[in-house]
Design a protein around this motif. Structure first.
Motif, PDB file in Angstrom:
ATOM      1  N   GLU A 271      25.954  -6.462  20.065  1.00 18.43           N
ATOM      2  CA  GLU A 271      25.069  -5.246  20.251  1.00 18.43           C
ATOM      3  C   GLU A 271      23.769  -5.920  20.308  1.00 18.43           C
ATOM      4  OE1 GLU A 271      25.371  -1.834  20.062  1.00 18.43           O
ATOM      5  OE2 GLU A 271      27.578  -1.954  19.994  1.00 18.43           O
ATOM      6  N   PRO A 272      22.871  -5.281  21.450  1.00 16.90           N
ATOM      7  CA  PRO A 272      21.617  -5.582  21.608  1.00 16.90           C
ATOM      8  C   PRO A 272      20.655  -5.326  20.186  1.00 16.90           C
ATOM      9  CG  PRO A 272      21.918  -3.685  22.768  1.00 16.90           C
ATOM     10  CD  PRO A 272      23.159  -4.207  22.316  1.00 16.90           C
ATOM     11  N   PHE A 273      19.762  -6.243  20.044  1.00 22.17           N
ATOM     12  CA  PHE A 273      19.017  -5.951  18.791  1.00 22.17           C
ATOM     13  C   PHE A 273      17.754  -6.675  19.067  1.00 22.17           C
ATOM     14  CE2 PHE A 273      18.464  -5.571  14.001  1.00 22.17           C
ATOM     15  CZ  PHE A 273      19.243  -4.155  13.814  1.00 22.17           C
ATOM     16  N   GLY A 274      16.518  -5.817  19.203  1.00 20.86           N
ATOM     17  CA  GLY A 274      15.105  -6.488  19.682  1.00 20.86           C
ATOM     18  C   GLY A 274      14.491  -7.126  18.711  1.00 20.86           C
ATOM     19  N   ILE A 275      13.372  -7.741  18.723  1.00 21.02           N
ATOM     20  CA  ILE A 275      12.632  -8.425  17.839  1.00 21.02           C
ATOM     21  C   ILE A 275      12.082  -7.491  16.818  1.00 21.02           C
ATOM     22  CG2 ILE A 275      10.437  -8.578  19.362  1.00 21.02           C
ATOM     23  CD1 ILE A 275      11.456 -11.130  16.704  1.00 21.02           C
ATOM     24  N   PHE A 276      11.408  -6.438  17.221  1.00 19.08           N
ATOM     25  CA  PHE A 276      11.002  -5.498  16.401  1.00 19.08           C
ATOM     26  C   PHE A 276      12.001  -4.634  15.467  1.00 19.08           C
ATOM     27  CE2 PHE A 276       7.410  -5.399  19.424  1.00 19.08           C
ATOM     28  CZ  PHE A 276       6.460  -5.670  18.625  1.00 19.08           C
ATOM     29  N   GLN A 277      13.310  -4.630  15.826  1.00 18.82           N
ATOM     30  CA  GLN A 277      14.391  -4.134  15.165  1.00 18.82           C
ATOM     31  C   GLN A 277      14.738  -5.192  14.180  1.00 18.82           C
ATOM     32  OE1 GLN A 277      16.981  -3.109  18.555  1.00 18.82           O
ATOM     33  NE2 GLN A 277      17.339  -1.274  17.534  1.00 18.82           N
ATOM     34  N   TRP A 278      14.583  -6.489  14.475  1.00 24.18           N
ATOM     35  CA  TRP A 278      14.780  -7.606  13.260  1.00 24.18           C
ATOM     36  C   TRP A 278      13.812  -7.319  12.170  1.00 24.18           C
ATOM     37  CZ3 TRP A 278      19.001  -9.763  12.399  1.00 24.18           C
ATOM     38  CH2 TRP A 278      20.114 -10.317  13.506  1.00 24.18           C
ATOM     39  N   ILE A 279      12.580  -7.146  12.786  1.00 23.98           N
ATOM     40  CA  ILE A 279      11.565  -6.956  11.546  1.00 23.98           C
ATOM     41  C   ILE A 279      11.706  -5.753  10.711  1.00 23.98           C
ATOM     42  CG2 ILE A 279       9.035  -6.366  11.372  1.00 23.98           C
ATOM     43  CD1 ILE A 279       8.645  -8.088  13.787  1.00 23.98           C
ATOM     44  N   GLY A 280      12.331  -4.638  11.409  1.00 28.25           N
ATOM     45  CA  GLY A 280      12.478  -3.382  10.643  1.00 28.25           C
ATOM     46  C   GLY A 280      13.681  -3.739   9.636  1.00 28.25           C
ATOM     47  N   ALA A 281      14.930  -4.348  10.093  1.00 31.90           N
ATOM     48  CA  ALA A 281      15.968  -4.762   9.338  1.00 31.90           C
ATOM     49  C   ALA A 281      15.496  -5.702   7.958  1.00 31.90           C
ATOM     50  CB  ALA A 281      16.941  -5.328  10.059  1.00 31.90           C
ATOM     51  N   LEU A 282      14.563  -6.422   8.485  1.00 33.61           N
ATOM     52  CA  LEU A 282      14.089  -7.543   7.286  1.00 33.61           C
ATOM     53  C   LEU A 282      13.225  -6.556   6.304  1.00 33.61           C
ATOM     54  CD1 LEU A 282      13.441 -10.199   6.049  1.00 33.61           C
ATOM     55  CD2 LEU A 282      11.475 -10.277   7.496  1.00 33.61           C
ATOM     56  N   CYS A 283      12.284  -5.542   6.664  1.00 31.08           N
ATOM     57  CA  CYS A 283      11.808  -4.459   5.787  1.00 31.08           C
ATOM     58  C   CYS A 283      12.786  -4.101   4.902  1.00 31.08           C
ATOM     59  CB  CYS A 283      10.817  -3.538   6.717  1.00 31.08           C
ATOM     60  SG  CYS A 283       9.254  -4.334   7.478  1.00 31.08           S
ATOM     61  N   ILE A 284      13.688  -3.561   5.464  1.00 25.71           N
ATOM     62  CA  ILE A 284      14.582  -2.451   4.438  1.00 25.71           C
ATOM     63  C   ILE A 284      15.369  -3.605   3.712  1.00 25.71           C
ATOM     64  CG2 ILE A 284      16.686  -1.039   4.614  1.00 25.71           C
ATOM     65  CD1 ILE A 284      15.774   0.123   7.390  1.00 25.71           C
TER      66      ILE A 284
END
Length: 301
Positions: A271-284
């Motif tokens: 599944e595609p996962f952008g750089i900002f989505q990785w940042i969002g996942a890290l925040c959560i």
């Protein structure tokens, strides 16, 4: 030795939870498995297995004893329908419309919802920790759902709605279960709640109504994993870990669930996962870890 065993159990359980969501996504996408059918089947089978464990290992009288207490029985039915069934269905629906990574991360907004609820009910006062927690959650969700672009969502709207509802359902599940768990063993309450939820959903989609012609041996293995490992064993191992670990430690190690969901969704399902989505996942993930570390300071968390 007991502590090492507890750590192994909770880590294994959390990984099974996260991977189980990704495997369910595989069933939805590749084998067109119906969400209603999967939720019904996994709840009924896992519930029976949990009660069987209670029968073999602990106070078996509690299995029917909960129904002899009228007040507890009514609460158990409400918990099974509005707690267990709601959590399972909304989570699986979010996976169906989006993916396991986003669904799991949105579900983990539940602790933030509990904090806000407690503050509104004036059960707790707003602290700097609360501000940090809510900020991490909001920033994480923004990046996770938009990938840094406000012009369009990178996640389908239906997946977001079901994911947020899953968080709400999990918050209710957590708060409403406390009085019941003080009276009866966890395996009894959760086992019956699964059976109640599965039985209710059976009227919408009976578990025996499914076309298995498209199922391969691989599909059956996925199904067994979701029911046995992703539901029954995952919960059982987490409960068992509390016998030798502090709740704070179990909760902290339990944060491996969304991490497992993200990693397996991205690297196994591609599944595609952008750089900002990785940042969002890290925040959560940071929000979950912060809550776990501070959990013992506030029982409502």
């Amino acid at each position: 030795m007991n502590r090492n065993k507890g750590m192994l159990l909770v880590i294994t359980g959390a990984m099974f939870w996260g991977i189980g969501g990704t495997v369910a996504q595989k069933l939805f996408q590749q084998y067109a498995v119906d969400v209603d059918w999967l939720v019904t089947t996994r709840l009924l089978i896992a519930g029976v297995l949990l009660l069987a464990v209670q029968f073999l290992r602990k106070d078996r009288a509690q299995i029917m004893g909960v129904w002899k207490n009228r007040k507890a029985a009514i609460k158990l039915i409400i918990f099974g329908l509005l707690g267990m069934l709601a959590v399972q269905y909304t989570y699986m629906a979010s996976i169906k419309h989006g993916n396991a990574a986003v669904a799991t991360l949105l579900q983990y907004l539940a602790p933030v919802m509990i904090i806000i609820y407690s503050i509104l009910r004036r059960q707790n006062t707003l602290t700097r920790g609360d501000v940090l927690t809510v900020s991490l959650a909001l920033i994480g969700c923004f990046f996770l759902l938009t990938n840094g672009s406000v012009s369009q969502f990178s996640v389908p709207a239906a997946a977001i709605v079901w994911g947020v509802l899953s968080g709400v359902a999990l918050a209710f599940y957590t708060l409403y279960a406390i009085p019941l768990l003080k009276q009866f063993d966890s395996l009894v309450i959760v086992g019956w709640a699964m059976i109640i939820g599965g039985f209710a959903l059976s009227f919408i989609h009976p578990p025996w109504q499914i076309n298995l012609n498209s199922f391969t041996s691989e599909a059956y293995l996925y199904l067994v994993f979701v029911i046995i490992f992703g539901t029954m064993i995952a919960f059982w191992f987490y409960i068992e870990s509390l016998q030798s670990l502090a709740p704070k430690e179990s909760s902290l190690l339990g944060s491996l669930e969304p991490l497992a969901a993200v990693l397996t969704t991205v690297f196994w399902l591609k599944e595609p996962f952008g750089i900002f989505q990785w940042i969002g996942a890290l925040c959560i993930l940071l929000m979950i870890i912060f809550l776990a570390i501070n959990k013992e300071k506030d029982p409502s968390l």
